[in-house]
Design a protein around this motif. Structure first.
Motif, PDB file in Angstrom:
ATOM      1  N   ASN A 218      47.302 -25.380 -36.256  1.00 51.53           N
ATOM      2  CA  ASN A 218      46.997 -24.202 -35.718  1.00 51.53           C
ATOM      3  C   ASN A 218      46.457 -24.248 -34.385  1.00 51.53           C
ATOM      4  O   ASN A 218      46.614 -23.505 -33.221  1.00 51.53           O
ATOM      5  N   ARG A 219      45.558 -25.304 -34.332  1.00 52.53           N
ATOM      6  CA  ARG A 219      44.721 -25.598 -33.030  1.00 52.53           C
ATOM      7  C   ARG A 219      45.834 -26.147 -31.911  1.00 52.53           C
ATOM      8  O   ARG A 219      45.838 -25.516 -30.645  1.00 52.53           O
ATOM      9  N   VAL A 220      46.802 -27.006 -32.540  1.00 50.27           N
ATOM     10  CA  VAL A 220      47.678 -27.416 -31.300  1.00 50.27           C
ATOM     11  C   VAL A 220      48.619 -26.404 -30.759  1.00 50.27           C
ATOM     12  O   VAL A 220      48.814 -26.103 -29.468  1.00 50.27           O
ATOM     13  N   LYS A 221      48.962 -25.214 -32.159  1.00 50.18           N
ATOM     14  CA  LYS A 221      49.985 -24.304 -31.549  1.00 50.18           C
ATOM     15  C   LYS A 221      48.990 -23.239 -30.540  1.00 50.18           C
ATOM     16  O   LYS A 221      49.877 -22.953 -29.524  1.00 50.18           O
ATOM     17  N   GLU A 222      47.844 -23.287 -30.787  1.00 50.46           N
ATOM     18  CA  GLU A 222      47.214 -22.032 -30.031  1.00 50.46           C
ATOM     19  C   GLU A 222      46.850 -23.052 -28.352  1.00 50.46           C
ATOM     20  O   GLU A 222      47.009 -22.096 -27.381  1.00 50.46           O
ATOM     21  N   LEU A 223      46.953 -24.296 -28.366  1.00 47.88           N
ATOM     22  CA  LEU A 223      46.496 -24.810 -26.801  1.00 47.88           C
ATOM     23  C   LEU A 223      47.944 -24.731 -26.403  1.00 47.88           C
ATOM     24  O   LEU A 223      47.885 -24.557 -25.159  1.00 47.88           O
ATOM     25  N   GLU A 224      49.136 -24.994 -27.091  1.00 56.83           N
ATOM     26  CA  GLU A 224      50.371 -25.190 -26.422  1.00 56.83           C
ATOM     27  C   GLU A 224      50.816 -23.602 -25.996  1.00 56.83           C
ATOM     28  O   GLU A 224      51.241 -23.827 -24.651  1.00 56.83           O
ATOM     29  N   ALA A 225      50.297 -22.537 -26.632  1.00 57.72           N
ATOM     30  CA  ALA A 225      50.476 -21.430 -25.977  1.00 57.72           C
ATOM     31  C   ALA A 225      49.531 -20.654 -25.035  1.00 57.72           C
ATOM     32  O   ALA A 225      49.875 -19.720 -24.118  1.00 57.72           O
TER      33      ALA A 225
END
Length: 379
Positions: A218-225
């Motif tokens: 979830n953290r990675v998705k947040e940072l990518e977005a």
């Protein structure tokens, strides 16, 4: 005798006999038709009666009333109606009929509060008991783990241990498998800052590694977005984690980020020491209420009064809104900040040491009045 009393002619007698025969045949034919119609109506009524009976005199739906059976896992999908729940429960052997559950669902005024998810239910229970079980939080099979913004990784381990009913040491041990957890290389093997806050629902067979993997993903998705360059992820998480711990007013977050950037600028802050209390306390595993002036002299990698630059890792797991708020902070020449009231979160930013010391004294006075422990504020 006159002609009125004369016998009728033969032709007239034949006409009367013909008419009388026609009438008899007509009567027989009508009777036959009525008999056929009556037979058809009787036959149709016999076929339609079960349906008519169900509508006007409905048969009581089959329902269980004996000893419950084995325990099963039942998943109620998102947005399910009572009828759809009934289908799921009937297939799992929980209720005896779909109609019995629909009736019980309709009769219970709280039934619309049934939440989607997975439940432990007994087979062969009454429809009313099935509705009651679905309304009981204790029947929920999932683990719900809520991670507040600003929680440290250690605090998250304790949360998982409590919910999963494990020893926190077991959780910490499993968390060391960062490769299985999917921790990006940018984190340099440390989970701090990489566990996205939020509410997580896990199935009973979920492992600690799987739970942490979901938080990292979830953290990675947040940072990518977010649009933040990947090579800046760790740096930005670290700055955001400091801001998360230092101030409580969202409007102050960008100003804290700017002040940190200014202190990292040798031209504006030649000594290069961030002098951030929250980082020092993180390195010692202490809180502001338990800290002493001597703590700021202890050498840990997180003592920003001794070691220049940012701490080696984030000091908590900030919310993505905080991360975004600290990206591209507004222009400003602030070099100091201090929260003068921990209850309201009132924080002052200063450009000179004299101004800062005035606010620091204001905080000390507030702290002495409102907190029992002795504490020095140095920012």
């Amino acid at each position: 005798m006159t002609e009125f009393f004369d016998a009728p002619p033969e032709s007239t007698r034949q006409s009367r006999r013909s008419t009388r025969g026609h009438r008899i045949w007509h009567t027989l034919r009508v009777g036959l038709v009525l008999l056929v119609v009556a037979a058809f109506v009787t036959f149709a009524g016999t076929l339609a009666w079960p349906h008519v009976r169900d509508v006007f005199i409905p048969e009581k739906a089959a329902d269980y009333s004996g000893t419950p059976g084995k325990e099963v896992l039942v998943a109620i999908p998102e947005g399910s109606t009572g009828a759809q729940m009934a289908d799921v429960l009937l297939k799992a052997g929980v209720v005896a009929s779909k109609q019995a559950f629909v009736d019980a669902f309709t009769a219970n005024p709280r039934s619309n509060s049934i939440q989607p998810g997975t439940y432990y239910l007994k087979t062969h229970i009454s429809a009313a008991d099935a509705v009651t079980a679905l309304l009981d939080p204790a029947a929920r099979a999932e683990y719900t783990v809520t991670i507040p913004e600003g929680f440290t990784t250690a605090a998250i381990y304790e949360k998982i241990a409590n919910v999963f009913k494990l020893n926190v040491n077991d959780v910490t041990k499993q968390a060391k498998d960062v490769q299985a957890i999917g921790l990006p290389a940018e984190a340099k093997g440390n989970l701090e800052g990489w566990l996205a806050p939020g509410q997580y629902i896990f199935m009973p067979d979920t492992s600690v590694v799987q739970a942490l993997k979901q938080m990292v993903a979830n953290r990675v998705k947040e940072l990518e977005a977010s649009g933040i360059a990947r090579d800046q992820w760790q740096r930005q998480l670290t700055i955001a984690s400091i801001a998360e711990k230092e101030v409580s007013n969202p409007d102050d977050l960008p100003k804290v980020a700017r002040t940190i950037e200014n202190r990292l600028n040798e031209k504006l802050w030649p000594e290069g020491l961030l002098k951030v209390d929250s980082s020092v306390l993180y390195g010692l595993g202490k809180s502001l209420d338990t800290a002493t002036s001597e703590d700021y002299k202890k050498d840990t990698p997180y003592n920003t009064y001794i070691h220049p630059g940012l701490p080696p890792t984030p000091i908590c797991n900030p919310g993505i809104a905080v991360v975004k708020a600290t990206v591209n902070p507004p222009a400003g020449n602030w070099l100091y900040w201090v929260t003068v009231n921990l209850d309201t979160g009132e924080t002052h930013f200063s450009t000179t040491l004299d101004e800062h010391e005035k606010y620091a004294k204001q905080f000390q006075e507030w702290y002495a009045k409102n907190r029992p422990a002795e504490q020095e504020s140095a920012q």
